[in-house]
Design a protein around this motif. Structure first.
Motif, PDB file in Angstrom:
ATOM      1  N   LEU A 151       1.002   3.198  13.933  1.00 27.67           N
ATOM      2  CA  LEU A 151       0.576   3.266  12.538  1.00 27.67           C
ATOM      3  C   LEU A 151       1.784   3.074  11.639  1.00 27.67           C
ATOM      4  O   LEU A 151       2.759   3.819  11.688  1.00 27.67           O
ATOM      5  CB  LEU A 151      -0.072   4.625  12.240  1.00 27.67           C
ATOM      6  CG  LEU A 151      -1.303   4.989  13.076  1.00 27.67           C
ATOM      7  CD1 LEU A 151      -1.807   6.373  12.677  1.00 27.67           C
ATOM      8  CD2 LEU A 151      -2.399   3.955  12.899  1.00 27.67           C
ATOM      9  N   ASP A 152       1.700   2.058  10.787  1.00 25.80           N
ATOM     10  CA  ASP A 152       2.735   1.801   9.797  1.00 25.80           C
ATOM     11  C   ASP A 152       2.096   1.901   8.421  1.00 25.80           C
ATOM     12  O   ASP A 152       0.920   2.266   8.302  1.00 25.80           O
ATOM     13  CB  ASP A 152       3.353   0.419  10.026  1.00 25.80           C
ATOM     14  CG  ASP A 152       4.771   0.328   9.496  1.00 25.80           C
ATOM     15  OD1 ASP A 152       5.156   1.194   8.691  1.00 25.80           O
ATOM     16  OD2 ASP A 152       5.495  -0.611   9.880  1.00 25.80           O
ATOM     17  N   LYS A 153       2.814   1.572   7.375  1.00 25.14           N
ATOM     18  CA  LYS A 153       2.255   1.643   6.032  1.00 25.14           C
ATOM     19  C   LYS A 153       1.227   0.539   5.846  1.00 25.14           C
ATOM     20  O   LYS A 153       1.568  -0.646   5.780  1.00 25.14           O
ATOM     21  CB  LYS A 153       3.351   1.536   4.975  1.00 25.14           C
ATOM     22  CG  LYS A 153       2.835   1.753   3.556  1.00 25.14           C
ATOM     23  CD  LYS A 153       3.962   1.758   2.549  1.00 25.14           C
ATOM     24  CE  LYS A 153       3.422   2.032   1.152  1.00 25.14           C
ATOM     25  NZ  LYS A 153       4.512   2.047   0.134  1.00 25.14           N
ATOM     26  N   ASN A 154      -0.041   0.937   5.792  1.00 22.24           N
ATOM     27  CA  ASN A 154      -1.178   0.023   5.628  1.00 22.24           C
ATOM     28  C   ASN A 154      -1.343  -0.960   6.781  1.00 22.24           C
ATOM     29  O   ASN A 154      -2.165  -1.868   6.704  1.00 22.24           O
ATOM     30  CB  ASN A 154      -1.084  -0.762   4.311  1.00 22.24           C
ATOM     31  CG  ASN A 154      -1.194   0.133   3.093  1.00 22.24           C
ATOM     32  OD1 ASN A 154      -1.865   1.162   3.134  1.00 22.24           O
ATOM     33  ND2 ASN A 154      -0.523  -0.232   2.023  1.00 22.24           N
ATOM     34  N   GLU A 178      -7.543  -1.457   5.164  1.00 23.17           N
ATOM     35  CA  GLU A 178      -7.794  -0.903   3.841  1.00 23.17           C
ATOM     36  C   GLU A 178      -9.270  -0.571   3.691  1.00 23.17           C
ATOM     37  O   GLU A 178     -10.108  -1.043   4.464  1.00 23.17           O
ATOM     38  CB  GLU A 178      -7.374  -1.891   2.745  1.00 23.17           C
ATOM     39  CG  GLU A 178      -5.898  -2.216   2.716  1.00 23.17           C
ATOM     40  CD  GLU A 178      -5.562  -3.253   1.665  1.00 23.17           C
ATOM     41  OE1 GLU A 178      -4.719  -2.966   0.804  1.00 23.17           O
ATOM     42  OE2 GLU A 178      -6.156  -4.348   1.702  1.00 23.17           O
ATOM     43  N   LEU A 179      -9.556   0.219   2.682  1.00 25.03           N
ATOM     44  CA  LEU A 179     -10.941   0.569   2.378  1.00 25.03           C
ATOM     45  C   LEU A 179     -11.522  -0.498   1.468  1.00 25.03           C
ATOM     46  O   LEU A 179     -11.041  -0.716   0.354  1.00 25.03           O
ATOM     47  CB  LEU A 179     -10.979   1.941   1.699  1.00 25.03           C
ATOM     48  CG  LEU A 179     -12.354   2.593   1.510  1.00 25.03           C
ATOM     49  CD1 LEU A 179     -13.017   2.848   2.851  1.00 25.03           C
ATOM     50  CD2 LEU A 179     -12.204   3.898   0.732  1.00 25.03           C
ATOM     51  N   GLN A 183     -18.393   2.305   2.603  1.00 24.26           N
ATOM     52  CA  GLN A 183     -18.959   2.204   3.948  1.00 24.26           C
ATOM     53  C   GLN A 183     -18.370   1.067   4.775  1.00 24.26           C
ATOM     54  O   GLN A 183     -18.850   0.797   5.878  1.00 24.26           O
ATOM     55  CB  GLN A 183     -20.483   2.030   3.857  1.00 24.26           C
ATOM     56  CG  GLN A 183     -21.188   3.246   3.267  1.00 24.26           C
ATOM     57  CD  GLN A 183     -22.691   3.080   3.204  1.00 24.26           C
ATOM     58  OE1 GLN A 183     -23.203   1.962   3.222  1.00 24.26           O
ATOM     59  NE2 GLN A 183     -23.410   4.184   3.139  1.00 24.26           N
ATOM     60  N   GLU A 184     -17.318   0.435   4.263  1.00 21.44           N
ATOM     61  CA  GLU A 184     -16.728  -0.690   4.980  1.00 21.44           C
ATOM     62  C   GLU A 184     -15.204  -0.639   4.954  1.00 21.44           C
ATOM     63  O   GLU A 184     -14.598  -0.319   3.928  1.00 21.44           O
ATOM     64  CB  GLU A 184     -17.185  -2.023   4.377  1.00 21.44           C
ATOM     65  CG  GLU A 184     -18.635  -2.380   4.652  1.00 21.44           C
ATOM     66  CD  GLU A 184     -18.978  -3.764   4.120  1.00 21.44           C
ATOM     67  OE1 GLU A 184     -19.550  -4.556   4.873  1.00 21.44           O
ATOM     68  OE2 GLU A 184     -18.660  -4.037   2.946  1.00 21.44           O
ATOM     69  N   LEU A 185     -14.613  -0.960   6.099  1.00 19.65           N
ATOM     70  CA  LEU A 185     -13.170  -1.134   6.202  1.00 19.65           C
ATOM     71  C   LEU A 185     -12.865  -2.629   6.191  1.00 19.65           C
ATOM     72  O   LEU A 185     -13.619  -3.430   6.743  1.00 19.65           O
ATOM     73  CB  LEU A 185     -12.637  -0.516   7.493  1.00 19.65           C
ATOM     74  CG  LEU A 185     -12.845   0.981   7.687  1.00 19.65           C
ATOM     75  CD1 LEU A 185     -12.277   1.411   9.038  1.00 19.65           C
ATOM     76  CD2 LEU A 185     -12.204   1.778   6.569  1.00 19.65           C
ATOM     77  N   GLU A 218     -11.473   7.852   0.200  1.00 20.48           N
ATOM     78  CA  GLU A 218     -10.055   7.494   0.246  1.00 20.48           C
ATOM     79  C   GLU A 218      -9.597   7.345   1.687  1.00 20.48           C
ATOM     80  O   GLU A 218      -9.948   8.145   2.553  1.00 20.48           O
ATOM     81  CB  GLU A 218      -9.228   8.579  -0.452  1.00 20.48           C
ATOM     82  CG  GLU A 218      -7.741   8.292  -0.542  1.00 20.48           C
ATOM     83  CD  GLU A 218      -6.985   9.379  -1.283  1.00 20.48           C
ATOM     84  OE1 GLU A 218      -5.729   9.376  -1.217  1.00 20.48           O
ATOM     85  OE2 GLU A 218      -7.638  10.244  -1.914  1.00 20.48           O
ATOM     86  N   LEU A 219      -8.821   6.291   1.941  1.00 22.91           N
ATOM     87  CA  LEU A 219      -8.236   6.056   3.264  1.00 22.91           C
ATOM     88  C   LEU A 219      -6.764   5.727   3.069  1.00 22.91           C
ATOM     89  O   LEU A 219      -6.422   4.785   2.355  1.00 22.91           O
ATOM     90  CB  LEU A 219      -8.948   4.903   3.974  1.00 22.91           C
ATOM     91  CG  LEU A 219      -8.430   4.552   5.376  1.00 22.91           C
ATOM     92  CD1 LEU A 219      -8.815   5.638   6.365  1.00 22.91           C
ATOM     93  CD2 LEU A 219      -8.977   3.203   5.835  1.00 22.91           C
ATOM     94  N   THR A 220      -5.890   6.517   3.685  1.00 23.87           N
ATOM     95  CA  THR A 220      -4.451   6.327   3.522  1.00 23.87           C
ATOM     96  C   THR A 220      -3.802   6.146   4.879  1.00 23.87           C
ATOM     97  O   THR A 220      -4.005   6.953   5.794  1.00 23.87           O
ATOM     98  CB  THR A 220      -3.808   7.535   2.814  1.00 23.87           C
ATOM     99  OG1 THR A 220      -4.469   7.755   1.564  1.00 23.87           O
ATOM    100  CG2 THR A 220      -2.336   7.287   2.563  1.00 23.87           C
ATOM    101  N   LEU A 221      -3.026   5.089   5.007  1.00 26.66           N
ATOM    102  CA  LEU A 221      -2.324   4.793   6.249  1.00 26.66           C
ATOM    103  C   LEU A 221      -0.829   4.822   5.957  1.00 26.66           C
ATOM    104  O   LEU A 221      -0.325   4.006   5.184  1.00 26.66           O
ATOM    105  CB  LEU A 221      -2.750   3.422   6.779  1.00 26.66           C
ATOM    106  CG  LEU A 221      -2.425   3.083   8.229  1.00 26.66           C
ATOM    107  CD1 LEU A 221      -3.063   4.095   9.167  1.00 26.66           C
ATOM    108  CD2 LEU A 221      -2.917   1.682   8.557  1.00 26.66           C
TER     109      LEU A 221
END
Length: 236
Positions: A151-154, A178-179, A183-185, A218-221
């Motif tokens: 896992l890296d930034k985004n 990303e989000l 309901q979808e990535l 919210e989705l944060t990587l």
């Protein structure tokens, strides 16, 4: 005030609340194969509990394993839960009577994500992603042994081995995650490389539908960690 001096009504609701809290903990533990920490808080009046309605429940868990998926930390809040309170007070398992909307914060560290690679849920999801990116790959009939997720930034880097083969064949997938909507990535900036040979490299993006019971806010990587906030419907 000492518990012995509490009014009878207060003692009664404390007993009911304790029984319900323990029943909920037992039910939650039955849903996972492993858990390090579990905290449950119930806010309800005696009338509400005895009617089988719980207005508000908070659940915190750490290092839980659900169907092979390792979850580092999760905080859940649910409202207006309908349960079989009569059966619970008789010592029977807790059961939901209606669908419950659960709001939650989820955190998964990279090491826990890699510990989940042997789970059927995650390996199937990764196979589905590969099939979506390279539909022609299914014709090769070479199973994938997924080895590592970084896992890296985004960005996500997924590595695996094609098996069975005479010589090791490394497969690496690079993509930005990303989000797209609740309901979808969205997968973008995708590269698929097999033994240093690019199989896919372009600017096309792909959307993965998560299902109608999921609503992500919210989705944060970030390097080494995936964090997510949203809502999911838990059905009886």
């Amino acid at each position: 005030m000492p518990e012995d001096n509490l009014p009878k009504s207060s003692k009664k609701i404390r007993v009911i609340t304790n029984v319900l809290t323990q029943a909920l903990k037992l039910w939650l533990r039955s849903q996972v194969s492993q858990i390090s920490q579990l905290e449950v808080e119930i806010r309800a009046s005696d009338r509400q509990i005895l009617s089988g309605c719980i207005p508000w429940v908070s659940v915190f868990a750490s290092h839980a394993v659900y169907q092979g998926l390792h979850i580092t930390r999760i905080q859940l809040v649910a409202e207006n839960i309908q349960i079989n309170i009569g059966s619970v007070l008789k010592g029977q398992p807790l059961r939901l009577l209606e669908t419950v909307s659960v709001f939650g914060d989820l955190s998964v560290e990279e090491k826990d994500l890699n510990n989940s690679l042997s789970s059927e849920l995650l390996s199937t999801a990764l196979n589905d992603v590969l099939l979506k990116l390279l539909p022609e790959h299914s014709a090769k009939s070479k199973p994938i042994s997924w080895q590592k997720i970084t896992l890296d930034k985004n960005q996500v880097i997924i590595s695996g081995m094609l098996t069975p083969t005479i010589e090791a064949q490394q497969l690496d997938i690079y993509l930005c995650l990303e989000l797209h909507n609740s309901q979808e990535l969205q997968l973008s900036q995708i590269q698929v490389i097999e033994n240093a040979i690019p199989l896919l490299e372009g600017n096309d993006s792909y959307n993965l539908h998560l299902g109608s019971d999921i609503d992500i806010e919210e989705l944060t990587l970030i390097p080494g960690k995936l964090e997510c906030r949203g809502q999911i419907n838990v059905n009886p």
